[in-house]
Design a protein around this motif. Structure first.
Motif, PDB file in Angstrom:
ATOM      1  N   ALA A 195       0.810  -1.216   0.000  1.00  0.00           N
ATOM      2  CA  ALA A 195       0.000   0.000   0.000  1.00  0.00           C
ATOM      3  C   ALA A 195       0.845   1.268   0.000  1.00  0.00           C
ATOM      4  N   GLY A 196       2.163   1.106   0.015  1.00  0.00           N
ATOM      5  CA  GLY A 196       3.044   2.259   0.006  1.00  0.00           C
ATOM      6  C   GLY A 196       3.114   2.993   1.324  1.00  0.00           C
ATOM      7  N   ILE A 197       2.788   2.302   2.409  1.00  0.00           N
ATOM      8  CA  ILE A 197       2.798   2.920   3.732  1.00  0.00           C
ATOM      9  C   ILE A 197       4.126   2.601   4.402  1.00  0.00           C
ATOM     10  N   SER A 198       4.801   3.611   4.900  1.00  0.00           N
ATOM     11  CA  SER A 198       6.068   3.409   5.589  1.00  0.00           C
ATOM     12  C   SER A 198       5.865   3.525   7.091  1.00  0.00           C
ATOM     13  N   GLY A 199       6.856   3.104   7.830  1.00  0.00           N
ATOM     14  CA  GLY A 199       6.782   3.193   9.278  1.00  0.00           C
ATOM     15  C   GLY A 199       6.394   1.878   9.916  1.00  0.00           C
ATOM     16  N   PRO A 200       6.310   1.870  11.234  1.00  0.00           N
ATOM     17  CA  PRO A 200       6.020   0.628  11.957  1.00  0.00           C
ATOM     18  C   PRO A 200       4.593   0.152  11.729  1.00  0.00           C
ATOM     19  N   LEU A 201       4.351  -1.096  12.076  1.00  0.00           N
ATOM     20  CA  LEU A 201       3.009  -1.663  11.945  1.00  0.00           C
ATOM     21  C   LEU A 201       2.059  -1.001  12.935  1.00  0.00           C
ATOM     22  N   GLY A 202       0.770  -1.034  12.581  1.00  0.00           N
ATOM     23  CA  GLY A 202      -0.248  -0.472  13.455  1.00  0.00           C
ATOM     24  C   GLY A 202      -0.416  -1.291  14.721  1.00  0.00           C
ATOM     25  N   ARG A 203      -1.007  -0.662  15.725  1.00  0.00           N
ATOM     26  CA  ARG A 203      -1.139  -1.337  17.013  1.00  0.00           C
ATOM     27  C   ARG A 203      -2.070  -2.536  16.945  1.00  0.00           C
ATOM     28  N   SER A 204      -3.069  -2.506  16.069  1.00  0.00           N
ATOM     29  CA  SER A 204      -3.976  -3.651  15.983  1.00  0.00           C
ATOM     30  C   SER A 204      -3.259  -4.887  15.463  1.00  0.00           C
ATOM     31  N   GLU A 205      -2.382  -4.708  14.445  1.00  0.00           N
ATOM     32  CA  GLU A 205      -1.625  -5.853  13.921  1.00  0.00           C
ATOM     33  C   GLU A 205      -0.685  -6.416  14.989  1.00  0.00           C
ATOM     34  N   LEU A 206      -0.016  -5.548  15.716  1.00  0.00           N
ATOM     35  CA  LEU A 206       0.884  -6.001  16.768  1.00  0.00           C
ATOM     36  C   LEU A 206       0.119  -6.709  17.877  1.00  0.00           C
ATOM     37  N   ALA A 207      -1.031  -6.153  18.256  1.00  0.00           N
ATOM     38  CA  ALA A 207      -1.782  -6.724  19.368  1.00  0.00           C
ATOM     39  C   ALA A 207      -2.283  -8.128  19.044  1.00  0.00           C
ATOM     40  N   VAL A 208      -2.743  -8.354  17.819  1.00  0.00           N
ATOM     41  CA  VAL A 208      -3.214  -9.689  17.450  1.00  0.00           C
ATOM     42  C   VAL A 208      -2.081 -10.708  17.566  1.00  0.00           C
ATOM     43  N   ALA A 209      -0.904 -10.340  17.074  1.00  0.00           N
ATOM     44  CA  ALA A 209       0.236 -11.254  17.145  1.00  0.00           C
ATOM     45  C   ALA A 209       0.636 -11.520  18.592  1.00  0.00           C
ATOM     46  N   VAL A 210       0.605 -10.502  19.435  1.00  0.00           N
ATOM     47  CA  VAL A 210       0.977 -10.687  20.838  1.00  0.00           C
ATOM     48  C   VAL A 210      -0.040 -11.576  21.550  1.00  0.00           C
ATOM     49  N   ILE A 211      -1.305 -11.382  21.289  1.00  0.00           N
ATOM     50  CA  ILE A 211      -2.338 -12.218  21.909  1.00  0.00           C
ATOM     51  C   ILE A 211      -2.148 -13.681  21.512  1.00  0.00           C
ATOM     52  N   LEU A 212      -1.781 -13.928  20.261  1.00  0.00           N
ATOM     53  CA  LEU A 212      -1.513 -15.301  19.832  1.00  0.00           C
ATOM     54  C   LEU A 212      -0.347 -15.903  20.611  1.00  0.00           C
ATOM     55  N   LEU A 213       0.679 -15.114  20.870  1.00  0.00           N
ATOM     56  CA  LEU A 213       1.820 -15.643  21.621  1.00  0.00           C
ATOM     57  C   LEU A 213       1.487 -15.805  23.099  1.00  0.00           C
ATOM     58  N   LEU A 214       0.616 -14.988  23.635  1.00  0.00           N
ATOM     59  CA  LEU A 214       0.163 -15.196  25.005  1.00  0.00           C
ATOM     60  C   LEU A 214      -0.636 -16.494  25.116  1.00  0.00           C
TER      61      LEU A 214
ATOM     62  N   LEU B  25      -1.409 -17.821  34.748  1.00  0.00           N
ATOM     63  CA  LEU B  25      -2.474 -17.829  33.739  1.00  0.00           C
ATOM     64  C   LEU B  25      -3.351 -16.593  33.871  1.00  0.00           C
ATOM     65  N   ALA B  26      -3.675 -16.201  35.106  1.00  0.00           N
ATOM     66  CA  ALA B  26      -4.479 -15.000  35.313  1.00  0.00           C
ATOM     67  C   ALA B  26      -3.749 -13.766  34.796  1.00  0.00           C
ATOM     68  N   TRP B  27      -2.428 -13.726  35.047  1.00  0.00           N
ATOM     69  CA  TRP B  27      -1.629 -12.603  34.539  1.00  0.00           C
ATOM     70  C   TRP B  27      -1.667 -12.560  33.015  1.00  0.00           C
ATOM     71  N   ILE B  28      -1.609 -13.737  32.357  1.00  0.00           N
ATOM     72  CA  ILE B  28      -1.686 -13.793  30.898  1.00  0.00           C
ATOM     73  C   ILE B  28      -3.011 -13.236  30.411  1.00  0.00           C
ATOM     74  N   MET B  29      -4.108 -13.616  31.077  1.00  0.00           N
ATOM     75  CA  MET B  29      -5.426 -13.156  30.642  1.00  0.00           C
ATOM     76  C   MET B  29      -5.577 -11.650  30.850  1.00  0.00           C
ATOM     77  N   VAL B  30      -5.045 -11.125  31.951  1.00  0.00           N
ATOM     78  CA  VAL B  30      -5.098  -9.674  32.165  1.00  0.00           C
ATOM     79  C   VAL B  30      -4.286  -8.954  31.098  1.00  0.00           C
ATOM     80  N   SER B  31      -3.137  -9.505  30.740  1.00  0.00           N
ATOM     81  CA  SER B  31      -2.316  -8.908  29.688  1.00  0.00           C
ATOM     82  C   SER B  31      -3.059  -8.907  28.356  1.00  0.00           C
TER      83      SER B  31
END
Length: 279
Positions: free
Chosen positions: A58-77, A216-222
């Motif tokens: 799409a020709g967009i420069s810079g870091p990824l948006g927070r929604s893309e990062l958050a989905v990936a982090v939730i998967l790793l949690l 596990l509770a800490w993971i869910m809060v995160s």
């Protein structure tokens, strides 16, 4: 679930424990939890890669948006939650002869390659001119996880502590650094420190009993904090720090707690022996 967990569960490969029957080579419930760990790690990497490709197209420069990062982090949690309980399930219901090997392979994906890919994504898509250092830091994370898993597989369970930071905690610490988006050299230094902690002799307690459920509770809060941050909820940045800062504090302070507890236990034993000698 580690190789030593398999020994404790009585499911180590043939020849590892004398006189044991040949292990089962069919997948059991604990193995499916381990596979869930690997799948979540793979999906996190795929999501980041797809988001990066789409942004470049799409020709967009810079870091990824927070929604893309958050989905990936939730998967790793979620991967960390699977990894936390597959060993417990194996001890209660029995495991297979493949459990330890499956666990190591899954951990390399979810807690080695995936956080390393996070570092590469953060370090190469920023607004400033980036160097090769993010690749070096990412490689250090991946290699530290591989070395730690290999070393741990050769050890026998001796106490209630891990030698070196456990891979899931190391992965979460690396991702926390990425989400906080510090200056480049500060972030690289923090990631390298985390990689060193994973292969160091610093001890971390094993989450057992109530502690495991607290983790596990800490993971869910995160997960909840990151979801709010991704959806740009009110005080979104505060939610990010609420989920991130405790991770870093826990990683830095827990070894000191373990050391202090051990020294106190040693002093108690010396006082008890002294009291017996005086009586």
């Amino acid at each position: 679930m580690t190789a030593t967990d398999q020994v404790v569960a009585g499911t180590a490969p043939a020849g590892a424990v004398g006189g044991e029957p040949a292990p089962r080579m069919r997948l059991v419930l604990a193995d499916y939890l381990t596979l869930g760990n690997a799948l979540c790690g793979f999906m996190a990497v795929w999501h980041l890669a797809a988001a990066q490709v789409g942004q470049i197209a799409a020709g967009i420069s810079g870091p990824l948006g927070r929604s893309e990062l958050a989905v990936a982090v939730i998967l790793l949690l979620l991967a960390a939650a699977f990894d936390l309980f597959d060993g417990r399930v194996a001890r209660k219901l029995g495991g297979s002869g493949m459990g330890a090997e499956l666990d190591n392979l899954a951990d390399v994906i979810s807690f080695g390659f995936a956080p390393a890919f996070f570092v590469v994504t953060w370090g190469t898509l920023g607004p400033e001119d980036r160097s090769v250092l993010p690749l070096v830091a990412a490689a250090a994370v991946l290699l530290a996880v591989v070395v730690r898993l290999a070393r741990f597989s050769c050890q026998t369970p001796a106490n209630d502590n891990f030698t070196g930071m456990p891979c899931p905690f190391g992965a979460m610490a690396v991702i926390t650094v990425v989400l906080l988006d510090p200056p480049l050299y500060v972030g690289i230094g923090a990631v390298l420190l985390i990689a060193w902690l994973m292969v160091s002799q610093v001890e971390y307690p094993k989450p057992r009993g109530r502690t495991a459920y607290m983790v596990l509770a800490w993971i869910m809060v995160s997960v909840a904090c990151l979801a709010g941050w991704a959806m740009d909820a009110p005080m979104a940045d505060a939610l990010l720090y609420a989920g991130a800062v405790p991770v870093l504090l826990l990683i830095l302070l827990v070894p000191f707690y373990v050391l202090a507890t051990r020294q106190q236990h040693r002093r108690d034993e010396e006082e008890a022996l002294r009291a017996v000698g005086e009586s």
